[in-house]
Design a protein around this motif. Structure first.
Motif, PDB file in Angstrom:
ATOM      1  N   ALA A   1       0.839  -1.203   0.000  1.00  0.00           N
ATOM      2  CA  ALA A   1       0.000   0.000   0.000  1.00  0.00           C
ATOM      3  C   ALA A   1       0.877   1.257   0.000  1.00  0.00           C
ATOM      4  O   ALA A   1       0.580   2.237  -0.682  1.00  0.00           O
ATOM      5  N   ARG A   2       1.973   1.202   0.751  1.00  0.00           N
ATOM      6  CA  ARG A   2       2.880   2.375   0.772  1.00  0.00           C
ATOM      7  C   ARG A   2       3.550   2.550  -0.583  1.00  0.00           C
ATOM      8  O   ARG A   2       3.651   3.657  -1.099  1.00  0.00           O
ATOM      9  N   GLU A   3       3.991   1.408  -1.157  1.00  0.00           N
ATOM     10  CA  GLU A   3       4.632   1.491  -2.479  1.00  0.00           C
ATOM     11  C   GLU A   3       3.684   2.085  -3.515  1.00  0.00           C
ATOM     12  O   GLU A   3       4.097   2.784  -4.430  1.00  0.00           O
ATOM     13  N   ALA A   4       2.391   1.785  -3.356  1.00  0.00           N
ATOM     14  CA  ALA A   4       1.400   2.310  -4.299  1.00  0.00           C
ATOM     15  C   ALA A   4       1.091   3.777  -4.024  1.00  0.00           C
ATOM     16  O   ALA A   4       0.257   4.387  -4.705  1.00  0.00           O
ATOM     17  N   GLY A   5       1.713   4.367  -2.991  1.00  0.00           N
ATOM     18  CA  GLY A   5       1.598   5.801  -2.741  1.00  0.00           C
ATOM     19  C   GLY A   5       0.461   6.213  -1.835  1.00  0.00           C
ATOM     20  O   GLY A   5       0.128   7.392  -1.752  1.00  0.00           O
ATOM     21  N   HIS A   6      -0.173   5.235  -1.154  1.00  0.00           N
ATOM     22  CA  HIS A   6      -1.284   5.593  -0.261  1.00  0.00           C
ATOM     23  C   HIS A   6      -0.753   6.152   1.067  1.00  0.00           C
ATOM     24  O   HIS A   6       0.214   5.634   1.611  1.00  0.00           O
ATOM     25  N   ALA A   7      -1.413   7.185   1.579  1.00  0.00           N
ATOM     26  CA  ALA A   7      -1.191   7.574   2.986  1.00  0.00           C
ATOM     27  C   ALA A   7      -2.135   6.686   3.796  1.00  0.00           C
ATOM     28  O   ALA A   7      -3.300   6.499   3.421  1.00  0.00           O
ATOM     29  N   LEU A   8      -1.637   6.117   4.908  1.00  0.00           N
ATOM     30  CA  LEU A   8      -2.385   5.019   5.538  1.00  0.00           C
ATOM     31  C   LEU A   8      -2.750   5.268   6.990  1.00  0.00           C
ATOM     32  O   LEU A   8      -2.022   5.946   7.724  1.00  0.00           O
ATOM     33  N   ASN A   9      -3.860   4.680   7.384  1.00  0.00           N
ATOM     34  CA  ASN A   9      -4.139   4.414   8.788  1.00  0.00           C
ATOM     35  C   ASN A   9      -3.990   2.913   8.971  1.00  0.00           C
ATOM     36  O   ASN A   9      -4.597   2.129   8.218  1.00  0.00           O
TER      37      ASN A   9
ATOM     38  N   VAL B   1      -5.807   0.862   5.857  1.00  0.00           N
ATOM     39  CA  VAL B   1      -6.879   1.753   5.387  1.00  0.00           C
ATOM     40  C   VAL B   1      -6.285   2.968   4.685  1.00  0.00           C
ATOM     41  O   VAL B   1      -5.351   3.597   5.196  1.00  0.00           O
ATOM     42  N   ASP B   2      -6.840   3.273   3.505  1.00  0.00           N
ATOM     43  CA  ASP B   2      -6.400   4.460   2.774  1.00  0.00           C
ATOM     44  C   ASP B   2      -6.996   5.701   3.456  1.00  0.00           C
ATOM     45  O   ASP B   2      -8.217   5.821   3.604  1.00  0.00           O
ATOM     46  N   LYS B   3      -6.098   6.614   3.870  1.00  0.00           N
ATOM     47  CA  LYS B   3      -6.540   7.771   4.657  1.00  0.00           C
ATOM     48  C   LYS B   3      -7.483   8.673   3.863  1.00  0.00           C
ATOM     49  O   LYS B   3      -8.499   9.143   4.372  1.00  0.00           O
ATOM     50  N   ALA B   4      -7.152   8.897   2.594  1.00  0.00           N
ATOM     51  CA  ALA B   4      -7.916   9.862   1.806  1.00  0.00           C
ATOM     52  C   ALA B   4      -9.347   9.383   1.563  1.00  0.00           C
ATOM     53  O   ALA B   4     -10.306  10.141   1.740  1.00  0.00           O
ATOM     54  N   SER B   5      -9.516   8.105   1.180  1.00  0.00           N
ATOM     55  CA  SER B   5     -10.849   7.617   0.800  1.00  0.00           C
ATOM     56  C   SER B   5     -11.526   6.817   1.913  1.00  0.00           C
ATOM     57  O   SER B   5     -12.703   6.493   1.805  1.00  0.00           O
ATOM     58  N   ASP B   6     -10.787   6.431   2.948  1.00  0.00           N
ATOM     59  CA  ASP B   6     -11.263   5.567   4.031  1.00  0.00           C
ATOM     60  C   ASP B   6     -11.494   4.122   3.558  1.00  0.00           C
ATOM     61  O   ASP B   6     -12.033   3.297   4.290  1.00  0.00           O
ATOM     62  N   ARG B   7     -11.107   3.808   2.312  1.00  0.00           N
ATOM     63  CA  ARG B   7     -11.270   2.434   1.796  1.00  0.00           C
ATOM     64  C   ARG B   7     -10.335   1.471   2.523  1.00  0.00           C
ATOM     65  O   ARG B   7      -9.177   1.778   2.790  1.00  0.00           O
ATOM     66  N   VAL B   8     -10.853   0.278   2.826  1.00  0.00           N
ATOM     67  CA  VAL B   8     -10.010  -0.762   3.426  1.00  0.00           C
ATOM     68  C   VAL B   8      -9.260  -1.442   2.288  1.00  0.00           C
ATOM     69  O   VAL B   8      -9.861  -1.992   1.367  1.00  0.00           O
ATOM     70  N   LEU B   9      -7.935  -1.366   2.353  1.00  0.00           N
ATOM     71  CA  LEU B   9      -7.111  -1.896   1.260  1.00  0.00           C
ATOM     72  C   LEU B   9      -6.609  -3.304   1.547  1.00  0.00           C
ATOM     73  O   LEU B   9      -6.286  -4.049   0.627  1.00  0.00           O
ATOM     74  N   GLY B  10      -6.514  -3.651   2.832  1.00  0.00           N
ATOM     75  CA  GLY B  10      -5.980  -4.965   3.174  1.00  0.00           C
ATOM     76  C   GLY B  10      -6.452  -5.429   4.537  1.00  0.00           C
ATOM     77  O   GLY B  10      -6.669  -4.610   5.440  1.00  0.00           O
ATOM     78  N   VAL B  11      -6.661  -6.738   4.646  1.00  0.00           N
ATOM     79  CA  VAL B  11      -7.081  -7.348   5.912  1.00  0.00           C
ATOM     80  C   VAL B  11      -6.182  -8.562   6.133  1.00  0.00           C
ATOM     81  O   VAL B  11      -6.038  -9.390   5.234  1.00  0.00           O
ATOM     82  N   HIS B  12      -5.575  -8.667   7.305  1.00  0.00           N
ATOM     83  CA  HIS B  12      -4.619  -9.744   7.569  1.00  0.00           C
ATOM     84  C   HIS B  12      -4.867 -10.299   8.963  1.00  0.00           C
ATOM     85  O   HIS B  12      -5.163  -9.546   9.886  1.00  0.00           O
ATOM     86  N   MET B  13      -4.695 -11.595   9.095  1.00  0.00           N
ATOM     87  CA  MET B  13      -4.982 -12.203  10.401  1.00  0.00           C
ATOM     88  C   MET B  13      -4.130 -13.433  10.657  1.00  0.00           C
ATOM     89  O   MET B  13      -3.870 -14.218   9.744  1.00  0.00           O
ATOM     90  N   ILE B  14      -3.723 -13.603  11.907  1.00  0.00           N
ATOM     91  CA  ILE B  14      -3.198 -14.888  12.396  1.00  0.00           C
ATOM     92  C   ILE B  14      -4.052 -15.248  13.590  1.00  0.00           C
ATOM     93  O   ILE B  14      -4.197 -14.449  14.518  1.00  0.00           O
ATOM     94  N   GLY B  15      -4.606 -16.451  13.557  1.00  0.00           N
ATOM     95  CA  GLY B  15      -5.417 -16.873  14.695  1.00  0.00           C
ATOM     96  C   GLY B  15      -6.281 -18.039  14.286  1.00  0.00           C
ATOM     97  O   GLY B  15      -6.399 -18.338  13.083  1.00  0.00           O
ATOM     98  N   PRO B  16      -6.919 -18.695  15.274  1.00  0.00           N
ATOM     99  CA  PRO B  16      -7.771 -19.840  14.942  1.00  0.00           C
ATOM    100  C   PRO B  16      -8.820 -19.455  13.899  1.00  0.00           C
ATOM    101  O   PRO B  16      -9.434 -18.388  13.996  1.00  0.00           O
ATOM    102  N   ASP B  17      -8.988 -20.306  12.905  1.00  0.00           N
ATOM    103  CA  ASP B  17     -10.010 -20.134  11.862  1.00  0.00           C
ATOM    104  C   ASP B  17      -9.866 -18.845  11.058  1.00  0.00           C
ATOM    105  O   ASP B  17     -10.851 -18.322  10.521  1.00  0.00           O
ATOM    106  N   ALA B  18      -8.637 -18.331  10.942  1.00  0.00           N
ATOM    107  CA  ALA B  18      -8.437 -17.081  10.198  1.00  0.00           C
ATOM    108  C   ALA B  18      -8.986 -17.199   8.773  1.00  0.00           C
ATOM    109  O   ALA B  18      -9.591 -16.256   8.240  1.00  0.00           O
TER     110      ALA B  18
END
Ligand code: FAD
Length: 454
Positions: free
Chosen positions: A359-367, A393-410
């Motif tokens: 996401a950073r490489e693509a130039g997004h400012a992030l939360n 999350v992309d700061k400008a549009s508030d779009r969720v760009l990625g979701v990542h998880m480690i845990g049971p039943d991820a």
């Protein structure tokens, strides 16, 4: 009707080939398929399905440990590899039968033999010759083991599903998802496991938080992790064990070495020299976005091309090609964005969309929202292990760009998130969604404060 024997002939009845055959036949095409090893291909026979069955099996050792905290005492639990293997084999045979019946019911002609091109429209299939207007190469991939002194002593993921015994000490070499899964599986089966990877940190391409968290988690479980390490040679010792010498001169004794160091396109004996099909610079069959090779009328999909090596991707490509050839009005190209995927190690990893780095490489400012917590199930179990959840999350549009998880039943949890991302979900939409309580998944809709903000 064309003068060819078939409108479409498919080489390889794996994930992509079976889907393309059945769909094309459903659209009224005369379809044949050649398969020389096993119906259902890698996924059903030596991939996703038996691997997941092994992962379920491996999970029981932790479940039995955890059960004590919940009031259960299981003193006599012991693991029987041959019982697992026999049950797995029966299940795979059942699935092979289902695939055969599905293909037959769709009107597809099955030829249980290897196919080889004679020319662009003619194939030698076993002792028969067939012609087809369109030919689809869906021959998948094959494990690649580099040659080095003693490489004849190692096995690949193909053999691991048929081992007569599972020895006490196992070395897994590789840093991709298959290596991590098998390290976890063997560990769960109470083997002494070492995992060797020549890079800095395994799971290249995954989000760094996941990679680091997973390394710490499986190390804590007792898997001997060795990064920046590679095998120089392997010798069989008099007692049958293997002496592995690493490039730094250190040695390691083990009973089995599994190489999971990548897969190459399966092109052996295919006779491509009798066609105008070309390969790309990585050795995959070169195709355009419509899966067409350089030879008009010959197509390729799935792992034999440079695509994401996942069953749902091969299925989607098979479906898209069948539509394009025989039901063009319904043709929808495959959307390669936001493909969710899981690693069935213990605990599971699941990932979707962009990593923080991408996401950073693509130039997004992030939360960045990141949460590490002990899942409720681990409390009475006395298990200190933490889950990790992360949203990009992309700061400008508030779009969720990625979701990542480690845990049971991820894997089960992130599949639902994939629908939300496809629909263009914003972080505000996640915030407006109520949780299911008490679950681990509700954490994804309750992360309010960014951990980091650009
Ligand atoms: P394949 O399924 O490999 O099918 C190709 C078929 O072609 C084979 O059956 C082969 O015998 C046949 N064939 C080859 N040459 C010829 C010829 N000349 N004539 C006739 N037949 C021929 N993906 C996931 O999504 N989730 C997972 O959890 C997962 N786990 C995996 C675990 C392991 C250990 C491995 C190895 C793979 C895993 N994969 C997983 C990847 C998945 O299995 C592949 O991406 C998928 O099977 C690719 O489908 P395909 O149709 O391209 O090829």
């Amino acid at each position: 009707m064309s003068h060819y024997d078939f409108d479409l002939f498919v080489i390889g009845a794996g994930s992509g080939g079976v889907r393309a055959s059945r769909m094309a036949a459903g659209f009224g095409a005369r379809v044949g398929v050649a398969e020389d090893l096993y119906l259902g291909g890698t996924c059903v026979n030596v991939g996703c399905v038996p691997k997941k069955l092994f992962a379920y099996s491996a999970h029981y050792s932790e479940d039995f440990e955890d059960a004590k905290g919940y009031g259960w005492d299981l003193p006599d639990a012991h693991f029987d590899w041959s019982a697992l293997l026999e049950n797995k084999n029966q299940e795979i045979a059942r699935l092979n039968g289902i695939y055969r019946n599905m293909l037959k019911a769709s009107g597809v002609t099955i030829m249980d033999a290897r196919a080889r091109f004679i020319d662009s429209h003619t194939l030698q299939v076993g002792d028969k010759q067939v012609t087809a207007e369109h030919i689809l190469i869906a021959t998948g991939g094959w494990p690649h083991i580099p040659e080095f002194p003693g490489s004849e002593h190692v096995i690949s993921s193909n053999e691991v599903f048929h081992l007569e015994t599972l020895p006490k000490r196992i070395l897994v070499v590789g840093g991709g998802y298959i290596a991590i899964e098998f390290a976890s599986i063997f560990h769960g089966m109470q083997r002494e496991v070492s995992l060797l990877y020549r890079g800095e940190l395994f799971l290249r391409g995954f989000d760094t938080s996941l990679r680091e968290h997973m390394a710490a988690t499986i190390k804590h479980k007792g898997i001997d992790l060795r990064f920046n390490a590679d095998v120089r040679n392997i010798e069989r010792q008099a007692d049958g064990s293997l002496l592995v010498t690493l490039k730094d001169g250190t040695t390691l004794e083990t009973d089995l070495v599994l190489y999971a160091t990548g897969r190459k396109p399966n092109l052996k004996g295919l006779g491509l020299e009798n066609t105008a099909v070309t390969l790309d610079d990585k050795g995959f069959i070169a195709v355009n976005t419509d899966y067409e090779t350089q030879d008009p009328g010959i197509y390729a999909i799935g792992d034999v091309t440079d695509t994401l090596q996942l069953t749902p991707v091969a299925l989607a490509e098979g479906m898209a090609l069948a539509r394009r050839l025989f039901q063009p009005a319904d043709y929808v190209p495959v959307d390669y964005r936001d493909i969710p995927t899981a690693v069935f190690c213990i605990p599971n990893i699941a990932t979707l969309g962009l990593t923080e780095e991408q996401a950073r490489e693509a130039g997004h400012a992030l939360n960045i929202y990141e949460s590490r917590f002990r899942p409720m199930r681990n409390t009475l179990a006395g298990r200190g292990e933490e889950s990790l959840m992360k949203m990009i999350v992309d700061k400008a549009s508030d779009r969720v760009l990625g979701v990542h998880m480690i845990g049971p039943d991820a894997g089960e949890i992130v599949q639902g998130m994939a629908v939300a991302l496809k629909a263009g979900a914003t972080k505000a939409m996640f915030d407006a969604t109520l949780g299911i309580h008490p679950t681990a998944a509700e954490e994804f809709v309750t992360m309010r404060t960014p951990t980091r903000s650009d």
